[in-house]
Motif scaffolding. Structure first.
Motif, PDB file in Angstrom:
ATOM      1  N   LEU A 536       0.836  -1.214   0.000  1.00 15.83           N
ATOM      2  CA  LEU A 536       0.000   0.000   0.000  1.00 15.83           C
ATOM      3  C   LEU A 536       0.864   1.254   0.000  1.00 15.83           C
ATOM      4  N   ALA A 537       1.929   1.199   0.764  1.00 15.13           N
ATOM      5  CA  ALA A 537       2.805   2.368   0.859  1.00 15.13           C
ATOM      6  C   ALA A 537       3.456   2.646  -0.476  1.00 15.13           C
ATOM      7  N   VAL A 538       3.897   1.571  -1.115  1.00 20.67           N
ATOM      8  CA  VAL A 538       4.570   1.747  -2.413  1.00 20.67           C
ATOM      9  C   VAL A 538       3.580   2.279  -3.434  1.00 20.67           C
ATOM     10  N   LYS A 539       2.390   1.686  -3.371  1.00 28.07           N
ATOM     11  CA  LYS A 539       1.370   2.058  -4.356  1.00 28.07           C
ATOM     12  C   LYS A 539       0.882   3.475  -4.111  1.00 28.07           C
ATOM     13  N   GLY A 540       0.690   3.798  -2.879  1.00 26.68           N
ATOM     14  CA  GLY A 540       0.112   5.109  -2.562  1.00 26.68           C
ATOM     15  C   GLY A 540       1.137   6.194  -2.392  1.00 26.68           C
ATOM     16  N   GLY A 541       2.413   5.864  -2.556  1.00 27.70           N
ATOM     17  CA  GLY A 541       3.456   6.872  -2.382  1.00 27.70           C
ATOM     18  C   GLY A 541       3.335   7.956  -3.444  1.00 27.70           C
ATOM     19  N   ASP A 542       3.611   9.180  -3.018  1.00 29.62           N
ATOM     20  CA  ASP A 542       3.431  10.273  -3.967  1.00 29.62           C
ATOM     21  C   ASP A 542       4.722  10.584  -4.718  1.00 29.62           C
ATOM     22  N   ALA A 543       5.667   9.670  -4.645  1.00 30.93           N
ATOM     23  CA  ALA A 543       6.916   9.877  -5.398  1.00 30.93           C
ATOM     24  C   ALA A 543       7.407   8.535  -5.869  1.00 30.93           C
ATOM     25  N   GLY A 544       8.172   8.563  -6.902  1.00 28.41           N
ATOM     26  CA  GLY A 544       8.678   7.311  -7.427  1.00 28.41           C
ATOM     27  C   GLY A 544       9.863   6.801  -6.640  1.00 28.41           C
ATOM     28  N   GLU A 545      10.368   5.654  -7.122  1.00 23.35           N
ATOM     29  CA  GLU A 545      11.473   5.019  -6.411  1.00 23.35           C
ATOM     30  C   GLU A 545      12.712   5.890  -6.429  1.00 23.35           C
ATOM     31  N   SER A 546      12.903   6.672  -7.404  1.00 24.35           N
ATOM     32  CA  SER A 546      14.128   7.455  -7.492  1.00 24.35           C
ATOM     33  C   SER A 546      14.180   8.519  -6.414  1.00 24.35           C
ATOM     34  N   SER A 547      13.071   9.158  -6.114  1.00 23.47           N
ATOM     35  CA  SER A 547      13.107  10.199  -5.096  1.00 23.47           C
ATOM     36  C   SER A 547      12.823   9.640  -3.702  1.00 23.47           C
ATOM     37  N   ARG A 548      12.150   8.533  -3.607  1.00 21.37           N
ATOM     38  CA  ARG A 548      11.936   7.885  -2.297  1.00 21.37           C
ATOM     39  C   ARG A 548      12.339   6.422  -2.441  1.00 21.37           C
ATOM     40  N   PRO A 549      13.624   6.188  -2.434  1.00 24.23           N
ATOM     41  CA  PRO A 549      14.110   4.838  -2.743  1.00 24.23           C
ATOM     42  C   PRO A 549      14.013   3.851  -1.584  1.00 24.23           C
ATOM     43  N   PHE A 550      13.483   4.287  -0.454  1.00 20.55           N
ATOM     44  CA  PHE A 550      13.471   3.390   0.697  1.00 20.55           C
ATOM     45  C   PHE A 550      12.052   3.230   1.232  1.00 20.55           C
ATOM     46  N   LEU A 551      11.845   2.117   1.873  1.00 15.13           N
ATOM     47  CA  LEU A 551      10.614   1.869   2.607  1.00 15.13           C
ATOM     48  C   LEU A 551      10.915   2.029   4.097  1.00 15.13           C
ATOM     49  N   ALA A 552      10.169   2.870   4.752  1.00 15.71           N
ATOM     50  CA  ALA A 552      10.293   2.999   6.201  1.00 15.71           C
ATOM     51  C   ALA A 552       9.228   2.141   6.839  1.00 15.71           C
ATOM     52  N   MET A 553       9.633   1.339   7.799  1.00 10.92           N
ATOM     53  CA  MET A 553       8.725   0.389   8.451  1.00 10.92           C
ATOM     54  C   MET A 553       8.761   0.643   9.946  1.00 10.92           C
ATOM     55  N   ASP A 554       7.660   1.068  10.489  1.00  6.98           N
ATOM     56  CA  ASP A 554       7.557   1.263  11.942  1.00  6.98           C
ATOM     57  C   ASP A 554       6.927   0.021  12.553  1.00  6.98           C
ATOM     58  N   VAL A 555       7.576  -0.510  13.562  1.00  7.11           N
ATOM     59  CA  VAL A 555       7.018  -1.685  14.241  1.00  7.11           C
ATOM     60  C   VAL A 555       6.882  -1.345  15.715  1.00  7.11           C
ATOM     61  N   GLN A 556       5.783  -1.794  16.282  1.00  6.97           N
ATOM     62  CA  GLN A 556       5.570  -1.605  17.712  1.00  6.97           C
ATOM     63  C   GLN A 556       5.142  -2.934  18.315  1.00  6.97           C
ATOM     64  N   THR A 557       5.354  -3.041  19.590  1.00  7.08           N
ATOM     65  CA  THR A 557       4.921  -4.242  20.297  1.00  7.08           C
ATOM     66  C   THR A 557       4.085  -3.858  21.505  1.00  7.08           C
ATOM     67  N   SER A 558       3.277  -4.788  21.914  1.00 12.05           N
ATOM     68  CA  SER A 558       2.484  -4.572  23.130  1.00 12.05           C
ATOM     69  C   SER A 558       2.512  -5.861  23.937  1.00 12.05           C
ATOM     70  N   ARG A 559       2.733  -5.703  25.231  1.00 11.60           N
ATOM     71  CA  ARG A 559       2.694  -6.865  26.136  1.00 11.60           C
ATOM     72  C   ARG A 559       1.424  -6.830  26.982  1.00 11.60           C
ATOM     73  N   GLY A 560       0.485  -6.040  26.542  1.00 11.80           N
ATOM     74  CA  GLY A 560      -0.775  -5.959  27.285  1.00 11.80           C
ATOM     75  C   GLY A 560      -0.915  -4.661  28.051  1.00 11.80           C
ATOM     76  N   ASN A 561       0.092  -3.771  27.939  1.00 15.28           N
ATOM     77  CA  ASN A 561      -0.010  -2.497  28.654  1.00 15.28           C
ATOM     78  C   ASN A 561       0.232  -1.327  27.701  1.00 15.28           C
ATOM     79  N   GLY A 562      -0.360  -1.418  26.538  1.00 15.83           N
ATOM     80  CA  GLY A 562      -0.228  -0.335  25.577  1.00 15.83           C
ATOM     81  C   GLY A 562       0.894  -0.600  24.585  1.00 15.83           C
ATOM     82  N   TRP A 563       0.863   0.168  23.515  1.00 15.19           N
ATOM     83  CA  TRP A 563       1.861  -0.014  22.465  1.00 15.19           C
ATOM     84  C   TRP A 563       3.155   0.689  22.827  1.00 15.19           C
ATOM     85  N   SER A 564       4.244   0.069  22.423  1.00 14.31           N
ATOM     86  CA  SER A 564       5.566   0.618  22.726  1.00 14.31           C
ATOM     87  C   SER A 564       5.880   1.747  21.752  1.00 14.31           C
ATOM     88  N   ARG A 565       7.049   2.349  21.957  1.00 11.14           N
ATOM     89  CA  ARG A 565       7.573   3.276  20.947  1.00 11.14           C
ATOM     90  C   ARG A 565       7.843   2.474  19.679  1.00 11.14           C
TER      91      ARG A 565
END
Lengths: 583, 462
Positions: A536-565
């Motif tokens: 979705l990010a690649v498809k919906g990105g407003d720039a092509g691969e040349s100007s945004r050549p990277f994918l940023a991936m945010d991951v969070q975890t939760s142990r039952g007390n809210g989401w982490s940074r």
């Protein structure tokens, strides 16, 4: 925006006041968390520090005065840090989420320390068997027992005497004994701590616990002894008997000692935790900015290595495959795990600096109505080989060596997390293997030590993993990014169910990202790249691969007390490799 | 926003992050050869870099003026470094740490310092001769002088005899700005007057343990106390201030022999941080004049105290009560210089020395002590803080003891404990009249200092 001509710039008035306000906000903002300081780039991740280039001329040997280094570290440097305007500014910045100190300088884009003459990644990055941990830097056998050990040098000054021996293979070892009444404490501590430090990645000597009878030793023809008055003279068998008579023995009459193999190369004295060694052309990064030295604080807290003065380090001018350079070592681990090299370990060690002004002030103003926890410290009942070492009440960030350390004072959260990652990599089996090299006579002592090390390990890991989520080791396999949840894998949150979620955006080399996708829940530590939010990010990105050549991936975890940074990983859209991780 | 673009540009330039610390290679990576949790760890030129300085440029911009301003301090620390290393490597420091740093065979010498009371700051020296063993000193010579004109010299000998210890000592003390405020609990600070006091003494004492916590001391000391006008710059003079009622003994010399018997019960241990226990002492002195002035009198001194351990380690409440009483024989004359007074820094601490003077003195003190620094272990070398309250009065007759006449002072300080016990204290004490700062090497119930130590108030108790 129309600017004000220079000729009409005034230092008072609303415009100047706004400019001053902007300046202060900018200063504060710079202390606040930043996007990746270095631009994102395609290319290999740096894993080796190029600090082992040939050094033709050996640097001059350092011999820092102990009284001066103690005075400097106890009084002058702490005052300097207190009034340092950069540190003051950063302290204010921490209120806005900033870091208390700038980032370490020897860290690659994945947050790992590059291999160098200071540190070699081992258990933190590679699976390591317990047997390998127990071997340490050598083969784990100590001095050869094929023939007698030839005593070549001895010292009688100090609480614990010792001597140097040469074994049948020509290796030279320093033989050191436990303090009187403390048989088995410092020798075990030296062996165990050395193995743990080595497995972690530090350069250490090969220390091993040895036992021997009198006929194993013979005074060499050129052996010398420095007696109590400091005079050097030829050594005799009677001198050796005098030394041995002063130290405790095992019930069967054998002596027990630590045999520390002499390091290869030419000794150059200790390294300083501050600055660089100016006559070493390979030493270009200030030592207080090295992650492995900053994070050493957590390893020392774990092992209660309270005697962290610079004199317990050693630089060696070594030759390796025709190349000569300076290798940096940690040495002398007798004052760890609750023991004290000179005897008389105290519960205060590891709790306060020698002169700890905040603690003194606190006690003064508390009028004695509060008792320091260390005053109630006790050695474990019935375990004479174990000193003041426990896990009860252990607070990683409350631990203090006897002397302040400028590198330790520079430790930031990412340094602490990095140390916790390595420390938590030691399984209970690893710890039992290391502890077995302490050769405790009482199996209860070994069990206690292993258990306490495990509990302190978990305390450190939980402390840092609660602050920076332990989502790590992002690698692309096929069409997915796999990562590890170190907290779950290392069983630090028993009973908790770990959940994950991810979102994606495309990213430019300067770190700026496009619009994030919505968070998507994950059922495991694997994120598909060809479908889901990544696509979705690649498809919906407003720039092509040349100007945004990277994918940023945010991951969070939760142990039952809210989401982490979030932990953010950057994946190259061209090569499909993880090129950077931010936490 | 209409801030000057120049300001913003300069700000941006100065606060830009540093150029990357990594000198990255432009060559593409080679196939991995080592497998880690991150995958293969290559060891090729492409994955190698030299690291240099770290930290954003703005830090250097901020630090530069700070470094410039603090450069003199930096130079001072370099000087300190050179000096400290020189002193350490040439063995100067160990001798500085000793109380008597000069050693020539069995003769030891060193400086002494004093501060507190109206004598002010001063110094001097001590010479000790021992029998080549620590603690076996048998001859002590001391001399002190202060900026306010106090001079004191003393010599002492001691040795074992008949199961106890014999001490012989003598000394001389000249106080150029001794003070007199009048007698009694209602004397006024505004009645401050000055005089010169001259004391000399020589005597013998015999101290012997009586078994268990009991001890005794016999003492015979010839003493002489003379008073006269003060220095011209110290005024008003006593004779001027108290012209209608000059106290007995002024401008006279009182000579005589003071015979004393002391009994002590001491159930404490150690001197640094006394263990819980009780300590009491009773003393009776008889003064027989040998000169032409003054009459005989008795003097009785009693003190009692206890150390009460409180919560936690080394928290102690030290309580002390002391009373002294001078009883003339018949209708005899007792010079004012031999009356009871607060002189030792233990009674009525918030007042100047000798502020209160009369036949009797009563003092109660409670001191709460707690540790603030330990060198290594509990109950050992360290520094304790303490806070105290101190209350009492002087009186001519026992029926004058009344709460409305009591004077109270309070304060606190720090006590240094070394490996062989109490080493000294620094204290600030406050009363309604004054604030006193004292630096002392003695403490409550410090009975070690007798004739041998050259303590004038032991030799010439008043």
């Amino acid at each position: 925006m129309r600017g004000t001509p220079i000729s009409r710039f005034r230092t008072d008035g609303p415009a100047a006041m706004r400019a001053r306000g902007v300046a202060w906000l900018a200063l504060l903002a710079l202390a606040a968390p930043q996007a990746s300081a270095a631009p994102l780039r395609e290319g290999p991740v740096l894993w080796q520090e190029d600090d082992r280039k040939n050094v033709v001329k050996a640097p001059v040997e350092r011999n820092p005065n102990l009284l001066w280094t103690s005075t400097n570290e106890t009084f002058l440097r702490p005052i300097g840090r207190l009034v340092n305007p950069v540190r003051l500014g950063r302290r204010v910045g921490t209120l806005f989420g900033g870091e208390n100190v700038h980032e370490a300088g020897d860290v690659n884009t994945l947050g790992e320390v590059a291999n160098s003459s200071w540190f070699t990644n081992r258990i933190g990055l590679f699976p390591l068997s317990p047997e390998k941990v127990s071997l340490g830097p050598g083969d784990g056998r100590g001095p050869s027992t094929e023939a007698t050990w030839t005593v070549i040098r001895a010292k009688t000054q100090g609480v614990t005497p010792g001597f140097d021996i040469k074994d049948a293979t020509g290796q030279v070892y320093l033989i050191k004994f436990d303090p009187p009444g403390e048989l088995g404490t410092t020798s075990a501590a030296s062996a165990i701590t050395g193995r743990i430090f080595h497995a972690a990645g530090y350069n250490v000597p090969d220390d091993g616990v040895v036992t021997f009878t009198r006929d194993r030793l013979a005074v060499g023809p050129k052996a010398t002894i420095r007696d109590a008055t400091g005079v050097k003279r030829p050594m005799t068998e009677a001198d050796l008997d005098t030394i041995l008579h002063r130290v405790d023995r095992l019930p069967d009459g054998r002596w027990l000692a630590i045999a520390s193999r002499f390091l290869d190369g030419k000794p150059l004295g200790p390294f300083s935790y501050k600055g660089i060694r100016k006559d070493d052309p390979n030493d270009n990064l200030r030592h207080e900015d090295r992650r492995e030295l900053r994070a050493l604080r957590m390893f020392c807290a774990w092992l209660n290595h309270w005697d962290m003065k610079e004199q317990n380090s050693l630089d060696m001018y070594v030759e390796d495959g025709g190349t000569k350079y300076v290798r940096h070592h940690l040495i002398d681990f007798a004052s760890t795990l609750g023991a004290a090299a000179g005897g008389g370990a105290q519960p205060r060690f590891g709790q306060e600096y020698t002169v700890d002004f905040p603690a003194i002030g606190g006690r003064l103003f508390a009028l004695g109505l509060h008792e320091d926890a260390w005053r109630r410290g006790r050695r474990p009942e019935g375990l004479a080989e174990v000193g003041y070492f426990e896990s009860r009440g252990f607070q990683p960030m409350e631990w203090k060596p006897l002397q302040t350390n400028v590198a330790f004072a520079n430790m930031n959260r990412r340094d602490g997390y990095w140390a916790a990652k390595i420390i938590s990599a030691f399984t209970d089996e690893h710890l039992r293997a290391a502890v077995s090299m302490g050769r405790y006579r009482n199996p209860e002592s070994a069990a206690y030590m292993a258990r306490t090390l495990a509990e302190r390990r978990d305390a450190i890991a939980r402390y840092w993993f609660d602050r920076l989520p332990p989502l790590d080791f992002f690698v692309v396999r096929g069409d997915a990014v796999l990562f590890h949840d170190l907290g779950a894998e290392r069983n630090l949150y028993p009973g908790a169910t770990s959940r994950y979620r991810v979102r994606f955006a495309t990213a430019a080399p300067n770190g700026s990202v496009s619009r994030w996708t919505d968070w998507a829940d994950l059922t495991k530590t694997e994120v598909p790249l060809g479908s889901g939010p990544a696509a979705l990010a690649v498809k919906g990105g407003d720039a092509g691969e040349s100007s945004r050549p990277f994918l940023a991936m945010d991951v969070q975890t939760s142990r039952g007390n809210g989401w982490s940074r979030s932990v953010r990983a950057y994946v190259s859209r061209a090569s499909g490799a993880v090129i950077a991780v931010e936490r | 926003m209409r801030a000057s673009p120049l300001v913003l540009v300069l700000l941006a330039l100065s606060l830009c992050p540093a150029a990357p610390a990594l000198a990255r290679s432009e060559t593409p990576s080679r196939p991995d050869s080592t497998e880690s949790y991150w995958g293969p760890i290559p060891d090729d030129a492409a994955s190698r870099a030299t690291f240099q300085r770290s930290g954003p440029s703005w830090e250097h911009v901020v630090l530069t003026p700070f470094t410039f301003v603090t450069y003199p301090v930096f130079l001072l620390t370099r000087g300190l470094r050179v000096g400290l290393i020189f002193a350490d490597e040439h063995g100067v420091l160990p001798s500085l740490g000793a109380a008597l740093p000069i050693h020539i065979r069995n003769v030891h010498a060193g400086p002494g310092f004093t501060y507190g009371g109206h004598s002010g700051f001063g110094g001097g020296g001590t010479i000790l001769v021992d029998r080549n063993q620590p603690g076996s000193d048998w001859l002590k010579l001391r001399y002190l002088t202060t900026v306010k004109g106090m001079h004191q010299g003393a010599a002492g000998l001691r040795g074992p005899w008949a199961g106890g210890d014999v001490e012989a000592g003598g000394g001389y003390r000249l106080e150029r700005n001794a003070r007199f405020f009048g007698l009694g609990p209602t004397s006024r600070k505004s009645d401050l007057s000055y005089f010169t006091e001259e004391q000399s003494w020589a005597g013998l004492s015999y101290r012997r343990a009586l078994g268990g916590p009991f001890g005794s001391e016999w003492r015979v000391v010839y003493t002489s106390i003379g008073t006269r006008a003060p220095r011209p710059k110290d005024g008003p003079a006593l004779a001027q201030q108290f012209a209608p009622a000059i106290p007995e003994g002024y401008n006279q010399r009182s000579d005589g022999v003071l015979s004393s018997l002391l009994l002590r019960y001491d159930h404490t241990r150690g001197t640094g941080r006394p263990e819980p226990g009780v300590i009491t002492q009773g003393q009776a002195d008889y003064f027989r004049p040998t000169g032409t002035y003054g009459d005989a009198f008795w003097r009785y001194v009693g003190e009692a105290g206890a150390f009460v351990p409180l919560w936690f380690t080394d928290r102690t409440l030290a309580v002390r009560g002391a009373v002294s009483w001078v009883d003339e024989v018949g209708t005899g004359v007792v010079p004012f210089t031999r009356l009871s007074t607060n002189h030792s820094g233990e009674e009525l601490r918030g007042f100047q020395n000798d502020r209160w003077r009369d036949r009797g003195l009563l003092d109660l003190s409670a001191e709460y002590r707690w540790p603030v620094w330990a060198h290594q272990r509990v109950h050992d070398v360290g520094v304790d803080a303490y806070a105290f309250i101190n209350s009492g009065q002087v009186f001519r007759e026992w029926n004058q003891v009344a709460s409305r006449l009591w004077q109270t002072s309070w304060g606190g300080g720090f006590r240094a404990i070394l490996s062989d016990g109490f080493a000294g204290r620094i204290e600030i004490a406050r009363s309604r009249e004054s604030t006193q700062i004292r630096l002392r090497a003695d403490q409550m119930f410090d009975f070690k200092g007798g004739l041998y130590a050259g303590n004038a108030h032991i030799a010439v108790p008043n």
